[in-house]
Design a protein around this motif. Structure first.
Motif: not given
Length: 276
Positions: A199-228
């Motif tokens: 449950t906590m691993l799933e919560e962690g993934a969901r919480g991070y990906i849905n913040t601009p620090r994790g993944v965001r989509v802009q006019a130029g494409g996807i910008r994501a965390s360097k973790i990826y």
């Protein structure tokens, strides 16, 4: 988190191949894990209640999607309790634990020792400013041996890369370990446990990906965390990475990821996740 030091001969892989989920497969893998020394004796998981109490007291959960830590208050009022907790973990025979409990153990140890490092040097602007040695080209505290478990001296890199990533091969580990930085996935406000691990691993993934620090989509494409990009081998090809993001993204973000033509770049903020 940047280096990829392994502890050769100290711990062997409990699983191999594609990322796994902590269900029956992991329990089977845990049953076959190699003990570090002596006969295998079943051991109950250590209590992480003391760590949860500290996290509840000093982690500030924000509606903005970024958890911060009250380091000044933690250093003044919680350091002794944190040290006792880490000492208790260090005395644990982790090789006798089942796989979910062992995974939770290593995550908590990593996060607790990271907190110790920051508190020892606080105030500091970034964890990267804490130079504990480890090589001419390295910065930060990750390569120095900081804790001994079952007779083995371990660094933060050793815990993350030599044990967690190597043994469990689950990309969601990157949402669980916290490097005390704004760009990192949140430090959870409670300790990990074997029973709550999935449950906590799933919560962690969901919480991070849905913040601009994790993944965001802009006019130029996807910008994501360097973790990826740092850990691309854990997340797979671009198509696999996009599928991973869509799995946890809100519907609007998932649709934007699906429609984005390219990954435009990766970012990371090393500022200390300090609540002041």
């Amino acid at each position: 988190m940047l280096a990829k030091t392994a502890i050769h001969g100290a711990f062997q892989d409990a699983s191999a191949g594609s990322p796994v989920r902590f269900t029956r497969r992991m329990l089977i893998a845990g049953a076959g894990a190699l003990a570090l020394a002596g006969p295998r004796v079943a051991q109950a998981a250590p209590s992480h209640d003391a760590f949860t109490e500290l996290l509840q007291r000093y982690v500030v959960v924000s509606q903005s999607g970024l958890n911060r830590v009250r380091y000044a208050a933690f250093k003044a009022g919680g350091r002794a309790a944190l040290d006792r907790y880490v000492q208790g973990l260090a005395a644990t025979r982790v090789s006798a634990l089942g796989a979910p409990d062992a995974f939770a153990f290593w995550v908590n140890l990593y996060n607790a020792v990271t907190l110790q490092v920051v508190l020892e040097h606080y105030p500091v602007a970034s964890i990267r400013d804490i130079d504990l040695g480890g090589g001419f080209f390295s910065r930060g505290p990750w390569k120095k041996d900081l804790v001994t478990v079952e007779g083995r001296a371990l660094s933060l890199d050793g815990i993350e890369h030599g044990i967690l990533r190597k043994r469990y091969k689950d990309a969601r580990v990157h949402y669980a370990v916290n490097c005390a930085s704004v760009g990192c996935p949140d430090l959870a406000p409670r300790a990990y446990t074997g029973g709550a691990l999935e449950t906590m691993l799933e919560e962690g993934a969901r919480g991070y990906i849905n913040t601009p620090r994790g993944v965001r989509v802009q006019a130029g494409g996807i910008r994501a965390s360097k973790i990826y990009s740092w850990f691309s081998e854990d997340f797979g090809s671009e198509s696999q990475l996009r599928a991973h993001w869509r799995r946890y993204a809100r519907p609007d973000l998932a649709a934007a990821i699906e429609g984005a033509r390219r990954i435009a770049g990766y970012d990371y903020d090393w500022s200390l996740n300090d609540a002041g």
